[in-house]
Structures are given as structure tokens and as C-alpha cells.
Write a protein that holds these residues in place. Structure first.
Motif, mmCIF file in Angstrom:
data_model
loop_
_atom_site.group_PDB
_atom_site.id
_atom_site.type_symbol
_atom_site.label_atom_id
_atom_site.label_comp_id
_atom_site.label_asym_id
_atom_site.label_seq_id
_atom_site.Cartn_x
_atom_site.Cartn_y
_atom_site.Cartn_z
ATOM 1 N N ASN A 23 98.165 41.450 35.445
ATOM 2 C CA ASN A 23 97.257 42.093 36.659
ATOM 3 C C ASN A 23 97.059 41.341 37.883
ATOM 4 O OD1 ASN A 23 95.002 41.202 35.788
ATOM 5 N ND2 ASN A 23 93.773 43.036 35.642
ATOM 6 N N GLY A 24 97.402 40.169 37.748
ATOM 7 C CA GLY A 24 97.130 38.950 38.731
ATOM 8 C C GLY A 24 95.886 38.745 38.699
ATOM 9 N N CYS A 25 94.846 39.104 37.823
ATOM 10 C CA CYS A 25 93.490 38.532 37.655
ATOM 11 C C CYS A 25 93.531 37.676 36.363
ATOM 12 C CB CYS A 25 92.521 39.497 37.679
ATOM 13 S SG CYS A 25 92.427 40.607 39.031
ATOM 14 N N PRO A 26 92.458 36.451 36.480
ATOM 15 C CA PRO A 26 92.339 35.537 35.489
ATOM 16 C C PRO A 26 91.836 36.561 34.160
ATOM 17 C CG PRO A 26 91.199 34.611 37.238
ATOM 18 C CD PRO A 26 91.676 35.898 37.694
ATOM 19 N N LEU A 27 92.394 36.205 32.860
ATOM 20 C CA LEU A 27 92.154 37.100 31.917
ATOM 21 C C LEU A 27 91.017 36.169 30.880
ATOM 22 C CD1 LEU A 27 93.280 39.093 29.780
ATOM 23 C CD2 LEU A 27 94.797 37.348 28.892
ATOM 24 N N THR A 28 90.104 36.832 30.648
ATOM 25 C CA THR A 28 89.012 36.474 29.655
ATOM 26 C C THR A 28 89.158 36.929 28.341
ATOM 27 O OG1 THR A 28 87.508 36.447 31.473
ATOM 28 C CG2 THR A 28 86.507 36.389 29.278
ATOM 29 N N ILE A 29 89.347 36.040 27.241
ATOM 30 C CA ILE A 29 89.312 36.342 25.858
ATOM 31 C C ILE A 29 88.260 35.815 25.097
ATOM 32 C CG2 ILE A 29 90.730 36.145 23.680
ATOM 33 C CD1 ILE A 29 93.245 36.068 25.591
ATOM 34 N N PRO A 30 87.582 36.840 24.457
ATOM 35 C CA PRO A 30 86.186 36.171 23.573
ATOM 36 C C PRO A 30 86.907 35.668 22.176
ATOM 37 C CG PRO A 30 86.485 38.582 23.394
ATOM 38 C CD PRO A 30 87.663 38.281 24.578
ATOM 39 N N GLY A 31 86.294 34.642 21.891
ATOM 40 C CA GLY A 31 86.677 34.141 20.541
ATOM 41 C C GLY A 31 85.325 34.388 19.335
ATOM 42 N N ARG A 32 86.094 34.279 18.203
ATOM 43 C CA ARG A 32 85.186 34.690 16.990
ATOM 44 C C ARG A 32 83.895 34.027 16.779
ATOM 45 N NH1 ARG A 32 90.191 36.115 14.310
ATOM 46 N NH2 ARG A 32 90.230 34.069 13.167
ATOM 47 N N ALA A 33 83.916 32.716 17.260
ATOM 48 C CA ALA A 33 82.783 31.593 17.053
ATOM 49 C C ALA A 33 81.808 31.612 18.078
ATOM 50 C CB ALA A 33 83.233 30.204 17.006
ATOM 51 N N GLY A 34 82.123 32.603 19.207
ATOM 52 C CA GLY A 34 81.142 32.993 20.281
ATOM 53 C C GLY A 34 81.254 32.615 21.684
ATOM 54 N N GLY A 35 82.374 31.668 21.521
ATOM 55 C CA GLY A 35 82.686 31.233 23.007
ATOM 56 C C GLY A 35 83.776 32.350 23.473
ATOM 57 N N GLN A 36 84.367 31.702 24.586
ATOM 58 C CA GLN A 36 85.402 32.434 25.382
ATOM 59 C C GLN A 36 86.351 31.554 26.008
ATOM 60 O OE1 GLN A 36 83.721 35.053 28.446
ATOM 61 N NE2 GLN A 36 82.679 33.531 29.373
ATOM 62 N N ALA A 37 87.622 32.202 26.491
ATOM 63 C CA ALA A 37 88.479 31.315 27.151
ATOM 64 C C ALA A 37 88.835 32.042 28.303
ATOM 65 C CB ALA A 37 89.874 31.038 26.289
ATOM 66 N N ILE A 38 88.882 31.580 29.611
ATOM 67 C CA ILE A 38 89.293 32.145 30.700
ATOM 68 C C ILE A 38 90.871 31.616 31.180
ATOM 69 C CG2 ILE A 38 88.963 32.807 33.117
ATOM 70 C CD1 ILE A 38 85.767 32.619 32.521
ATOM 71 N N PHE A 39 91.802 32.259 31.334
ATOM 72 C CA PHE A 39 93.191 31.876 31.573
ATOM 73 C C PHE A 39 93.459 32.149 33.058
ATOM 74 C CE2 PHE A 39 93.344 32.672 27.110
ATOM 75 C CZ PHE A 39 94.008 31.603 26.711
ATOM 76 N N THR A 40 93.388 31.065 33.645
ATOM 77 C CA THR A 40 93.647 31.004 35.257
ATOM 78 C C THR A 40 94.907 31.099 35.840
ATOM 79 O OG1 THR A 40 93.407 28.812 35.467
ATOM 80 C CG2 THR A 40 91.244 29.896 35.346
ATOM 81 N N ASP A 41 96.090 30.797 35.237
ATOM 82 C CA ASP A 41 97.351 30.816 35.388
ATOM 83 C C ASP A 41 97.745 32.220 35.665
ATOM 84 O OD1 ASP A 41 100.056 30.898 35.904
ATOM 85 O OD2 ASP A 41 100.289 29.264 34.352
ATOM 86 N N THR A 42 97.982 32.531 36.934
ATOM 87 C CA THR A 42 98.403 34.173 37.157
ATOM 88 C C THR A 42 99.893 34.253 37.926
ATOM 89 O OG1 THR A 42 97.089 34.163 39.226
ATOM 90 C CG2 THR A 42 96.055 35.130 37.232
ATOM 91 N N GLY A 43 100.434 32.725 37.715
ATOM 92 C CA GLY A 43 101.817 32.843 38.504
ATOM 93 C C GLY A 43 101.900 32.398 39.781
ATOM 94 N N ALA A 44 101.167 31.982 40.367
ATOM 95 C CA ALA A 44 101.183 31.559 41.907
ATOM 96 C C ALA A 44 102.353 30.548 42.062
ATOM 97 C CB ALA A 44 99.782 30.814 42.519
ATOM 98 N N GLY A 45 102.611 29.691 41.356
ATOM 99 C CA GLY A 45 103.700 28.708 41.239
ATOM 100 C C GLY A 45 105.215 29.483 41.228
ATOM 101 N N LYS A 46 105.019 30.683 40.759
ATOM 102 C CA LYS A 46 106.385 31.488 40.416
ATOM 103 C C LYS A 46 106.439 32.751 41.245
ATOM 104 C CE LYS A 46 106.282 29.463 35.946
ATOM 105 N NZ LYS A 46 105.780 29.697 34.447
#
Length: 201
Positions: free
Chosen positions: A157-180
Motif C-alpha cells: 500500500n505504499g507504506c512501510p510494513l511492520t512484521i512482529p517476530g516470535r522472539a519479541g522484536g520487530q522488523a520494519i520494511f522501508t522499501d516501498t518501490g521509490a526507485g521503481k
């Protein structure tokens, strides 16, 4: 270049997560702009797999950029950066990144450098010819830690995606395709993140 100019036209400190080159129409201009941001002390650049490819070419492979670029910015770019309980990386995380400094980005590819630049792959190839990547690494992010990464365009949807992990941390994916042709994404990190984390850089 236009999207990146918009990103740097603020008074914020910028941490760029790699892959400044290859897809856009003016890789040289984008690198020059990031170099200026770094020279002025307004940002940091983490190397991505496409930047590493260019850096190695500038160290002796057959590639003649026009106009010429210096490899020094690419040689000096770290593969990951830990600030308090935040880790910034281009491809993917491994818990050893919290304890070990990044290796030379243009040197021999170690396991950690491969993870940082290329992510975690399954050894299968997708229909588009690119390696299939998995997200098992997200489940190993420790409680209270956030990993900010680029490389994989996971957003729908053009917004960074947050994915929680099982160990309690989280990843935020910032690539939303600006270069493409997609959206330019950024995240504002609170100015007091070091005090909140209780950690030292």
C-alpha cells in the motif's frame, strides 16, 4: 533522483538503507547527493547489494561511470548500524550483528555480510528470475529491538510494513518501490530514542 531529493530536503538526520544505484535514471546524481548529505554531517549511508556491485567494479572491474565516481564512499559504508535498540540494515538481520562490527563491505562475502546485503534466501528462484527470500530472520529479533531494512519491497500500500517476530522484536520494511516508480517511504525516529532504550551506541 527526484524522490531522493525530496527525502534530503529536510532538517532531519537521514539513515539511507542502501541500493542508491542501478534502477533510477541518475545513479551518479543520487550518489553525489548522498555524499553531500554525509559531508555535511546530516546522514549516514548503509551499503546495499547494488551499491556493493558498483563499488567492486570501481575497484577494478570493467565499468566506466560517466562522470567518474569515487569508490571511497562505498568502501566506507557499513553493512549495518546499531543505535540503541534499533538496527539498520539493507537486507536482513542476524543476532550476531548486535555483537560484531560490520566487515569491509567490498571485501570477501562472509555469512553476516551476505545476510546484510542479500537477505535470507531459500535457494529457490522465483518466476521473475530473482532469488526467493524468506523472513525466518524476523523471528530472531530480540524483545525490544526494531530492525529497519530495505532490499525487499514487501509493502502493498505504499507504506512501510511492520512484521512482529516470535522472539519479541520487530522488523520494519522501508522499501516501498521509490526507485521503481513507487512511493518514497521514510520513518521518523524519536529524537530521544537513546534515552528510551537505555542502551549505548
Amino acid at each position: 533522483l527526484q524522490a531522493f531529493r525530496h527525502a534530503v530536503a529536510t532538517d532531519r538526520f537521514i539513515i539511507q538503507l542502501g541500493d542508491l544505484v542501478d534502477y533510477g535514471p541518475d545513479s551518479a546524481g543520487v550518489l553525489r547527493l548522498m555524499h553531500d548529505v554525509m559531508r555535511e554531517g546530516r546522514g549516514l549511508f548503509l551499503i546495499g547489494n547494488h551499491d556493493r556491485k558498483l563499488g567492486r567494479a570501481l575497484l577494478g572491474k570493467k565499468l566506466r561511470p560517466d562522470p567518474p565516481l569515487e569508490a571511497t564512499m562505498l568502501e566506507a559504508a557499513p553493512a549495518w548500524l546499531v543505535l540503541g535498540r534499533m538496527l539498520f540494515v539493507h537486507g536482513a538481520f542476524d543476532v550476531r550483528m548486535l555483537m560484531e562490527p560490520p566487515p569491509p563491505a567490498l571485501g570477501r562475502v562472509t555469512f553476516l555480510l551476505s545476510r546484510a546485503l542479500f537477505g535470507e534466501t531459500t535457494s529457490r528462484v522465483q518466476k521473475d528470475g530473482f532469488p526467493e527470500r524468506c523472513l525466518n530472520w524476523v523471528n530472531h529479533i530480540p524483545t525490544g529491538y526494531t530492525v529497519y531494512c530495505g532490499h525487499d519491497q514487501r509493502s502493498t500500500n505504499g507504506c512501510p510494513l511492520t512484521i512482529p517476530g516470535r522472539a519479541g522484536g520487530q522488523a520494519i520494511f522501508t522499501d516501498t518501490g521509490a526507485g521503481k516508480g513507487g512511493h518514497l517511504a521514510w520513518l521518523d525516529v524519536p529524537a530521544n530514542f537513546m534515552e528510551d532504550s537505555g542502551s549505548a551506541v
